[in-house]
Design a protein around this motif. Structure first.
Motif, PDB file in Angstrom:
ATOM      1  N   LEU A   1      -2.331 -10.592 -49.259  1.00 34.58           N
ATOM      2  CA  LEU A   1      -0.946 -10.369 -49.672  1.00 34.58           C
ATOM      3  C   LEU A   1      -0.837 -10.475 -51.191  1.00 34.58           C
ATOM      4  CD1 LEU A   1       1.255 -12.311 -47.065  1.00 34.58           C
ATOM      5  CD2 LEU A   1       0.744  -9.874 -47.144  1.00 34.58           C
ATOM      6  N   GLU A   2      -1.495 -11.484 -51.749  1.00 31.88           N
ATOM      7  CA  GLU A   2      -1.446 -11.688 -53.200  1.00 31.88           C
ATOM      8  C   GLU A   2      -2.107 -10.527 -53.941  1.00 31.88           C
ATOM      9  OE1 GLU A   2      -3.140 -14.904 -56.381  1.00 31.88           O
ATOM     10  OE2 GLU A   2      -2.440 -15.671 -54.445  1.00 31.88           O
ATOM     11  N   LYS A   3      -3.280 -10.119 -53.485  1.00 31.78           N
ATOM     12  CA  LYS A   3      -4.009  -9.030 -54.153  1.00 31.78           C
ATOM     13  C   LYS A   3      -3.237  -7.711 -54.103  1.00 31.78           C
ATOM     14  CE  LYS A   3      -8.316  -6.378 -53.740  1.00 31.78           C
ATOM     15  NZ  LYS A   3      -8.664  -6.039 -55.032  1.00 31.78           N
ATOM     16  N   THR A   4      -2.586  -7.440 -52.980  1.00 31.88           N
ATOM     17  CA  THR A   4      -1.877  -6.165 -52.804  1.00 31.88           C
ATOM     18  C   THR A   4      -0.417  -6.234 -53.239  1.00 31.88           C
ATOM     19  OG1 THR A   4      -1.338  -6.734 -50.524  1.00 31.88           O
ATOM     20  CG2 THR A   4      -3.373  -5.463 -50.897  1.00 31.88           C
ATOM     21  N   ARG A   5       0.037  -7.430 -53.604  1.00 36.81           N
ATOM     22  CA  ARG A   5       1.420  -7.642 -54.041  1.00 36.81           C
ATOM     23  C   ARG A   5       2.434  -7.283 -52.943  1.00 36.81           C
ATOM     24  NH1 ARG A   5      -1.190  -5.058 -57.777  1.00 36.81           N
ATOM     25  NH2 ARG A   5       0.009  -3.160 -57.643  1.00 36.81           N
ATOM     26  N   VAL A   6       2.061  -7.595 -51.711  1.00 37.63           N
ATOM     27  CA  VAL A   6       2.975  -7.418 -50.584  1.00 37.63           C
ATOM     28  C   VAL A   6       3.611  -8.782 -50.305  1.00 37.63           C
ATOM     29  CG1 VAL A   6       3.161  -6.898 -48.106  1.00 37.63           C
ATOM     30  CG2 VAL A   6       1.668  -5.508 -49.567  1.00 37.63           C
ATOM     31  N   ALA A   7       4.922  -8.847 -50.321  1.00 32.50           N
ATOM     32  CA  ALA A   7       5.628 -10.096 -50.059  1.00 32.50           C
ATOM     33  C   ALA A   7       5.556 -10.438 -48.576  1.00 32.50           C
ATOM     34  CB  ALA A   7       7.084  -9.968 -50.502  1.00 32.50           C
ATOM     35  N   GLU A   8       5.498 -11.710 -48.288  1.00 32.53           N
ATOM     36  CA  GLU A   8       5.473 -12.167 -46.899  1.00 32.53           C
ATOM     37  C   GLU A   8       6.713 -11.672 -46.157  1.00 32.53           C
ATOM     38  OE1 GLU A   8       4.814 -16.312 -44.362  1.00 32.53           O
ATOM     39  OE2 GLU A   8       4.863 -16.383 -46.554  1.00 32.53           O
ATOM     40  N   SER A   9       7.840 -11.631 -46.845  1.00 29.00           N
ATOM     41  CA  SER A   9       9.072 -11.145 -46.210  1.00 29.00           C
ATOM     42  C   SER A   9       8.947  -9.660 -45.827  1.00 29.00           C
ATOM     43  CB  SER A   9      10.276 -11.351 -47.124  1.00 29.00           C
ATOM     44  OG  SER A   9      10.102 -10.669 -48.350  1.00 29.00           O
ATOM     45  N   ASP A  10       8.243  -8.880 -46.643  1.00 29.75           N
ATOM     46  CA  ASP A  10       8.012  -7.466 -46.308  1.00 29.75           C
ATOM     47  C   ASP A  10       7.084  -7.342 -45.101  1.00 29.75           C
ATOM     48  OD1 ASP A  10       9.614  -6.617 -48.421  1.00 29.75           O
ATOM     49  OD2 ASP A  10       7.915  -6.454 -49.811  1.00 29.75           O
ATOM     50  N   LEU A  11       6.094  -8.211 -45.038  1.00 28.20           N
ATOM     51  CA  LEU A  11       5.193  -8.225 -43.884  1.00 28.20           C
ATOM     52  C   LEU A  11       5.978  -8.508 -42.603  1.00 28.20           C
ATOM     53  CD1 LEU A  11       2.294  -8.226 -42.686  1.00 28.20           C
ATOM     54  CD2 LEU A  11       2.255 -10.678 -43.160  1.00 28.20           C
ATOM     55  N   TYR A  12       6.841  -9.530 -42.644  1.00 25.16           N
ATOM     56  CA  TYR A  12       7.639  -9.843 -41.455  1.00 25.16           C
ATOM     57  C   TYR A  12       8.606  -8.707 -41.106  1.00 25.16           C
ATOM     58  CZ  TYR A  12       5.839 -14.541 -40.888  1.00 25.16           C
ATOM     59  OH  TYR A  12       5.013 -15.609 -40.639  1.00 25.16           O
ATOM     60  N   ALA A  13       9.121  -8.029 -42.103  1.00 25.47           N
ATOM     61  CA  ALA A  13       9.990  -6.876 -41.840  1.00 25.47           C
ATOM     62  C   ALA A  13       9.210  -5.795 -41.091  1.00 25.47           C
ATOM     63  CB  ALA A  13      10.560  -6.327 -43.145  1.00 25.47           C
ATOM     64  N   LYS A  14       7.969  -5.560 -41.497  1.00 21.41           N
ATOM     65  CA  LYS A  14       7.136  -4.556 -40.805  1.00 21.41           C
ATOM     66  C   LYS A  14       6.820  -5.001 -39.375  1.00 21.41           C
ATOM     67  CE  LYS A  14       6.725  -1.156 -43.545  1.00 21.41           C
ATOM     68  NZ  LYS A  14       7.152   0.173 -43.149  1.00 21.41           N
ATOM     69  N   LEU A  15       6.600  -6.289 -39.185  1.00 20.54           N
ATOM     70  CA  LEU A  15       6.344  -6.793 -37.828  1.00 20.54           C
ATOM     71  C   LEU A  15       7.562  -6.565 -36.935  1.00 20.54           C
ATOM     72  CD1 LEU A  15       4.491 -10.162 -38.613  1.00 20.54           C
ATOM     73  CD2 LEU A  15       3.482  -7.986 -37.891  1.00 20.54           C
ATOM     74  N   ARG A  16       8.746  -6.852 -37.471  1.00 19.66           N
ATOM     75  CA  ARG A  16       9.973  -6.616 -36.688  1.00 19.66           C
ATOM     76  C   ARG A  16      10.146  -5.127 -36.402  1.00 19.66           C
ATOM     77  NH1 ARG A  16      11.725 -10.504 -40.406  1.00 19.66           N
ATOM     78  NH2 ARG A  16      12.702  -8.911 -41.709  1.00 19.66           N
ATOM     79  N   GLU A  17       9.866  -4.304 -37.417  1.00 20.02           N
ATOM     80  CA  GLU A  17       9.989  -2.847 -37.253  1.00 20.02           C
ATOM     81  C   GLU A  17       9.072  -2.342 -36.140  1.00 20.02           C
ATOM     82  OE1 GLU A  17       8.546   0.485 -40.195  1.00 20.02           O
ATOM     83  OE2 GLU A  17      10.307  -0.536 -41.029  1.00 20.02           O
ATOM     84  N   ALA A  18       7.913  -3.002 -35.982  1.00 20.25           N
ATOM     85  CA  ALA A  18       6.950  -2.605 -34.946  1.00 20.25           C
ATOM     86  C   ALA A  18       7.224  -3.302 -33.611  1.00 20.25           C
ATOM     87  CB  ALA A  18       5.532  -2.925 -35.423  1.00 20.25           C
ATOM     88  N   ASN A  19       8.378  -3.983 -33.507  1.00 24.58           N
ATOM     89  CA  ASN A  19       8.766  -4.673 -32.275  1.00 24.58           C
ATOM     90  C   ASN A  19       7.803  -5.783 -31.868  1.00 24.58           C
ATOM     91  OD1 ASN A  19      11.112  -3.083 -31.859  1.00 24.58           O
ATOM     92  ND2 ASN A  19       9.790  -1.442 -31.112  1.00 24.58           N
ATOM     93  N   VAL A  20       7.233  -6.464 -32.846  1.00 24.20           N
ATOM     94  CA  VAL A  20       6.381  -7.612 -32.549  1.00 24.20           C
ATOM     95  C   VAL A  20       7.284  -8.775 -32.182  1.00 24.20           C
ATOM     96  CG1 VAL A  20       4.756  -9.283 -33.541  1.00 24.20           C
ATOM     97  CG2 VAL A  20       4.509  -6.847 -34.057  1.00 24.20           C
ATOM     98  N   LEU A  21       7.011  -9.384 -31.035  1.00 24.64           N
ATOM     99  CA  LEU A  21       7.824 -10.507 -30.573  1.00 24.64           C
ATOM    100  C   LEU A  21       7.150 -11.847 -30.832  1.00 24.64           C
ATOM    101  CD1 LEU A  21       9.015  -8.938 -27.199  1.00 24.64           C
ATOM    102  CD2 LEU A  21      10.235  -9.026 -29.389  1.00 24.64           C
ATOM    103  N   ASP A  22       5.829 -11.827 -30.977  1.00 22.76           N
ATOM    104  CA  ASP A  22       5.075 -13.063 -31.224  1.00 22.76           C
ATOM    105  C   ASP A  22       3.911 -12.719 -32.143  1.00 22.76           C
ATOM    106  OD1 ASP A  22       3.585 -15.398 -31.173  1.00 22.76           O
ATOM    107  OD2 ASP A  22       3.574 -15.563 -28.983  1.00 22.76           O
ATOM    108  N   GLU A  23       3.851 -13.400 -33.286  1.00 23.51           N
ATOM    109  CA  GLU A  23       2.788 -13.060 -34.242  1.00 23.51           C
ATOM    110  C   GLU A  23       1.391 -13.323 -33.694  1.00 23.51           C
ATOM    111  OE1 GLU A  23       4.016 -17.151 -36.353  1.00 23.51           O
ATOM    112  OE2 GLU A  23       5.072 -15.294 -36.533  1.00 23.51           O
TER     113      GLU A  23
END
Length: 172
Positions: free
Chosen positions: A116-138
């Protein structure tokens, strides 16, 4: 360019040159194939932006010289893209130079914070993508991949084949 009346010439020039430019781009895409506007590599993204810019130039040309320069530049751009795709396909070294490697951001339910740090992807953006993909449990997430296009793929379920992750890079 078309007639001596300035207002009508501007209307004709904007309309007709846009029509000619669009027709030319459609013909080039038909010759070069749908790959012309794919999002597979950085090169493809640059190609799309450059085509848009050159098409705008054709629409706003104030002389035949600038119009034909844009038309020739469009053809050259498609030719360069065709050649680059051929070379990429035949050489792993060129492929590596032209294309980024997909990076794992999450693997087997665990967030890879160094990635995440190397790619500059925020953890909040990662969780947004998980929700977008209908992930119910990480814990059901097999992998989250930052693709070469900048898109984020979320793979979740009971299992994930190792071949699906072939070519991805694990940072950290």
């Amino acid at each position: 360019m078309f007639i001596s009346e300035p207002a009508v010439d501007i209307l004709l020039r904007g309309s007709l040159l846009t029509l000619f430019g669009m027709t030319w781009v459609v013909m080039l895409v038909r010759i070069n194939g749908l790959r012309s506007f794919s999002k597979m590599t950085n090169f493809d993204f640059v190609m799309t932006v450059a085509v848009g810019s050159l098409l705008a130039n054709t629409s706003q040309a104030t002389s035949w010289e600038s119009f034909f320069q844009s038309i020739i530049a469009l053809a050259s751009l498609f030719l360069v893209q065709y050649g680059a795709a051929k070379i990429r396909k035949s050489s792993d070294r060129v492929e590596a130079l032209m294309q980024n490697q997909p990076i794992l951001l999450m693997h087997e339910g665990e967030i890879l914070y160094p990635a995440l740090e190397k790619t500059r992807v925020a953890e909040s953006d990662l969780y947004a993508k998980l929700r977008e993909a209908n992930v119910l449990d990480e814990k059901e997430v097999r992998a989250v991949v930052l693709e070469t296009t900048g898109d984020i793929s979320v793979l979740h379920g009971k299992a994930c084949s190792t071949t699906i992750l072939r070519g991805t890079k694990k940072v950290g």
